[in-house]
Design an enzyme around this catalytic site. Structure first.
Site, PDB file in Angstrom:
ATOM      1  N   LYS A 117       0.985  -0.738   0.067  1.00  0.00           N
ATOM      2  CA  LYS A 117       0.151  -0.056   0.110  1.00  0.00           C
ATOM      3  C   LYS A 117       1.043   0.781  -0.237  1.00  0.00           C
ATOM      4  O   LYS A 117       0.607   2.208  -0.641  1.00  0.00           O
ATOM      5  CB  LYS A 117      -0.545   0.353   1.446  1.00  0.00           C
ATOM      6  CG  LYS A 117      -1.923  -0.759   1.517  1.00  0.00           C
ATOM      7  CD  LYS A 117      -3.027  -1.018   3.018  1.00  0.00           C
ATOM      8  CE  LYS A 117      -3.849  -1.396   2.654  1.00  0.00           C
ATOM      9  NZ  LYS A 117      -4.312  -1.259   4.404  1.00  0.00           N
ATOM     10  N   GLU A 120       8.066   1.656  -5.958  1.00  0.00           N
ATOM     11  CA  GLU A 120       8.015   2.010  -4.239  1.00  0.00           C
ATOM     12  C   GLU A 120       8.334   3.338  -3.375  1.00  0.00           C
ATOM     13  O   GLU A 120       8.998   3.555  -3.387  1.00  0.00           O
ATOM     14  CB  GLU A 120       9.488   0.899  -3.607  1.00  0.00           C
ATOM     15  CG  GLU A 120       8.860  -0.780  -4.566  1.00  0.00           C
ATOM     16  CD  GLU A 120       9.707  -1.968  -3.345  1.00  0.00           C
ATOM     17  OE1 GLU A 120       9.722  -2.230  -2.352  1.00  0.00           O
ATOM     18  OE2 GLU A 120      10.951  -1.911  -4.209  1.00  0.00           O
ATOM     19  N   ASP A 160      14.055  -0.949   2.364  1.00  0.00           N
ATOM     20  CA  ASP A 160      14.463  -1.312   4.099  1.00  0.00           C
ATOM     21  C   ASP A 160      16.121  -2.060   3.720  1.00  0.00           C
ATOM     22  O   ASP A 160      17.047  -1.760   3.287  1.00  0.00           O
ATOM     23  CB  ASP A 160      13.762  -1.738   5.002  1.00  0.00           C
ATOM     24  CG  ASP A 160      14.241  -1.544   5.993  1.00  0.00           C
ATOM     25  OD1 ASP A 160      16.000  -1.181   6.420  1.00  0.00           O
ATOM     26  OD2 ASP A 160      13.825  -1.019   7.112  1.00  0.00           O
ATOM     27  N   THR A 161      15.665  -3.182   3.854  1.00  0.00           N
ATOM     28  CA  THR A 161      16.939  -4.634   3.567  1.00  0.00           C
ATOM     29  C   THR A 161      17.054  -4.506   2.496  1.00  0.00           C
ATOM     30  O   THR A 161      18.331  -5.713   2.316  1.00  0.00           O
ATOM     31  CB  THR A 161      16.316  -5.579   4.656  1.00  0.00           C
ATOM     32  OG1 THR A 161      15.292  -6.021   4.402  1.00  0.00           O
ATOM     33  CG2 THR A 161      16.391  -5.599   6.136  1.00  0.00           C
ATOM     34  N   LYS A 164      15.037  -6.748   1.119  1.00  0.00           N
ATOM     35  CA  LYS A 164      14.664  -8.634   0.927  1.00  0.00           C
ATOM     36  C   LYS A 164      13.530  -8.240   0.048  1.00  0.00           C
ATOM     37  O   LYS A 164      12.861  -9.090  -0.964  1.00  0.00           O
ATOM     38  CB  LYS A 164      14.387  -9.130   1.993  1.00  0.00           C
ATOM     39  CG  LYS A 164      14.947  -9.801   3.057  1.00  0.00           C
ATOM     40  CD  LYS A 164      14.478 -10.080   4.572  1.00  0.00           C
ATOM     41  CE  LYS A 164      14.292  -9.305   5.045  1.00  0.00           C
ATOM     42  NZ  LYS A 164      13.721 -10.041   6.406  1.00  0.00           N
ATOM     43  N   PHE A 192      12.779   4.598  11.849  1.00  0.00           N
ATOM     44  CA  PHE A 192      10.927   4.131  10.718  1.00  0.00           C
ATOM     45  C   PHE A 192      10.461   5.677  10.629  1.00  0.00           C
ATOM     46  O   PHE A 192      10.581   6.126  11.735  1.00  0.00           O
ATOM     47  CB  PHE A 192      11.157   2.965  12.515  1.00  0.00           C
ATOM     48  CG  PHE A 192       9.547   2.707  11.697  1.00  0.00           C
ATOM     49  CD1 PHE A 192       9.482   1.321  10.880  1.00  0.00           C
ATOM     50  CD2 PHE A 192       7.896   3.202  12.047  1.00  0.00           C
ATOM     51  CE1 PHE A 192       8.640   0.961  10.092  1.00  0.00           C
ATOM     52  CE2 PHE A 192       7.309   2.977  11.388  1.00  0.00           C
ATOM     53  CZ  PHE A 192       7.215   1.063  10.394  1.00  0.00           C
ATOM     54  N   VAL A 193      10.131   5.572   9.556  1.00  0.00           N
ATOM     55  CA  VAL A 193       9.964   6.951   8.926  1.00  0.00           C
ATOM     56  C   VAL A 193       7.832   6.310   8.887  1.00  0.00           C
ATOM     57  O   VAL A 193       7.958   5.433   8.405  1.00  0.00           O
ATOM     58  CB  VAL A 193      10.468   7.263   8.221  1.00  0.00           C
ATOM     59  CG1 VAL A 193      12.078   8.081   8.720  1.00  0.00           C
ATOM     60  CG2 VAL A 193      10.625   6.873   7.342  1.00  0.00           C
ATOM     61  N   ASP A 242       2.902   3.673   6.738  1.00  0.00           N
ATOM     62  CA  ASP A 242       1.753   3.525   8.057  1.00  0.00           C
ATOM     63  C   ASP A 242       2.587   2.910   8.697  1.00  0.00           C
ATOM     64  O   ASP A 242       4.041   2.261   9.308  1.00  0.00           O
ATOM     65  CB  ASP A 242       1.180   2.405   7.400  1.00  0.00           C
ATOM     66  CG  ASP A 242       1.270   0.583   7.392  1.00  0.00           C
ATOM     67  OD1 ASP A 242       2.628   0.783   6.788  1.00  0.00           O
ATOM     68  OD2 ASP A 242       1.092  -0.214   7.964  1.00  0.00           O
TER      69      ASP A 242
HETATM   70  P1  5GP Z   1      12.754  -4.604   3.501  1.00  0.00           P
HETATM   71  O1  5GP Z   1      12.218  -5.959   3.057  1.00  0.00           O
HETATM   72  O2  5GP Z   1      12.963  -3.691   2.540  1.00  0.00           O
HETATM   73  O3  5GP Z   1      13.343  -5.239   4.657  1.00  0.00           O
HETATM   74  O4  5GP Z   1      11.859  -3.666   3.533  1.00  0.00           O
HETATM   75  C1  5GP Z   1      10.418  -2.643   2.650  1.00  0.00           C
HETATM   76  C2  5GP Z   1       9.182  -2.866   2.816  1.00  0.00           C
HETATM   77  O5  5GP Z   1       9.391  -2.683   4.263  1.00  0.00           O
HETATM   78  C3  5GP Z   1       8.951  -1.618   2.197  1.00  0.00           C
HETATM   79  O6  5GP Z   1       8.226  -1.954   0.768  1.00  0.00           O
HETATM   80  C4  5GP Z   1       7.927  -1.014   3.672  1.00  0.00           C
HETATM   81  O7  5GP Z   1       6.178  -1.438   3.653  1.00  0.00           O
HETATM   82  C5  5GP Z   1       8.750  -1.700   5.085  1.00  0.00           C
HETATM   83  N1  5GP Z   1       9.461  -0.119   5.823  1.00  0.00           N
HETATM   84  C6  5GP Z   1      10.801  -0.019   6.289  1.00  0.00           C
HETATM   85  N2  5GP Z   1      11.423   0.979   6.233  1.00  0.00           N
HETATM   86  C7  5GP Z   1       9.747   1.234   7.269  1.00  0.00           C
HETATM   87  C8  5GP Z   1      10.233   2.377   7.793  1.00  0.00           C
HETATM   88  O8  5GP Z   1      10.805   2.417   8.033  1.00  0.00           O
HETATM   89  N3  5GP Z   1       8.514   2.939   7.432  1.00  0.00           N
HETATM   90  C9  5GP Z   1       7.539   2.244   7.019  1.00  0.00           C
HETATM   91  N4  5GP Z   1       6.244   2.860   6.925  1.00  0.00           N
HETATM   92  N5  5GP Z   1       7.664   1.239   6.223  1.00  0.00           N
HETATM   93  C10 5GP Z   1       8.997   0.161   6.174  1.00  0.00           C
END
Ligand code: 5GP
Length: 217
Positions: free
Chosen positions: A68, A133, A137-138, A140, A186-187, A193
């Site tokens: 979302k 997107e 973050d990671t 993944k 964390f934003v 959200d």
């Molecule tokens: P990744 O797989 O890259 O670790 O995580 C990506 C997903 O985690 C993003 O699509 C998002 O939904 C969520 N996410 C990661 N960091 C944040 C953050 O700082 N704030 C929010 N609201 N969602 C995050």
């Protein structure tokens, strides 16, 4: 996947005091600071639209919005690409599709990533795809999604991410177009959200500890 240049927000950036901007009263006490004001997001998005237009102009593209959190960035990015198409000799015919992923509970990434709806992406076969997107973050999520999309053999895949976090154990998978590179915090806001709250906030903000407690599940 190499990232082009982006706006770098340093680790010591304290953000702006909340009193300097407008934000909904129902979130008072829940936020620590305004991290990236809405206007700055819009200005950066306008530039990303120009970069995308420069690279992909005159190709047909399929925009794949990652829901979302990606809806706001995707809508604003598409809007700016449309404006460029109206005002120049180059155009970028676009169709827009949606895919929904879910991995987060509270502020923690979970191992199992679900793709909800639009599992059959056969409409991407042979197409130029732009994945949009909100945040990496990671990495993944992006890695899993890319693998899923690649299986449908698109002609080309590009990724636009509004935010990329500087994290120690990142997958090394970076978007082609990055709005802002941010510290590992964390934003929320601008459709990002915390347990479904804060999507109705236009700035990107840092959530406060009491905000985290208040909306914890
Ligand atoms: P990744 O797989 O890259 O670790 O995580 C990506 C997903 O985690 C993003 O699509 C998002 O939904 C969520 N996410 C990661 N960091 C944040 C953050 O700082 N704030 C929010 N609201 N969602 C995050």
């Amino acid at each position: 996947w190499s990232s082009s240049s982006s706006v770098r927000i340093n680790d010591d950036w304290p953000g702006y005091s909340l009193e300097l901007f407008n934000y909904p009263k129902h979130y008072s006490g829940d936020l620590e600071c305004v991290y990236i004001p809405h206007g700055v997001i819009m200005d950066r998005t306008e530039r990303l639209a120009r970069n995308i237009m420069g690279d992909l102009g005159d190709h047909d593209i399929v925009v794949l919005c990652v829901l979302k959190a990606g809806y706001q960035f995707c809508a604003d990015l598409v809007e700016r690409i449309k404006a460029l198409s109206r005002n120049s000799d180059h155009t970028l015919p676009m169709s827009v599709n949606f895919i929904r992923l879910k991995s987060y509970v509270n502020d923690q990434s979970t191992e199992d990533l679900h793709i909800v709806g639009a599992e059959d992406l056969s409409f991407l076969t042979g197409k130029n795809v732009l994945i949009v997107e909100a945040i990496v973050d990671t990495g993944k999520t992006m890695k899993t999604l890319l693998k899923h999309v690649e299986a449908f053999r698109p002609k080309m895949i590009k990724v636009a991410g509004l935010l990329v976090k500087r994290v120690p154990n990142s997958s090394g998978c970076l978007p082609d177009y990055v709005g802002f590179e941010i510290p590992n915090r964390f934003v929320v806001g601008y459709a990002l959200d915390y347990n479904e709250y804060f999507r109705d906030l236009n700035h990107i903000c840092v959530i406060s500890e009491s905000g985290k407690l208040k909306y914890k599940v």
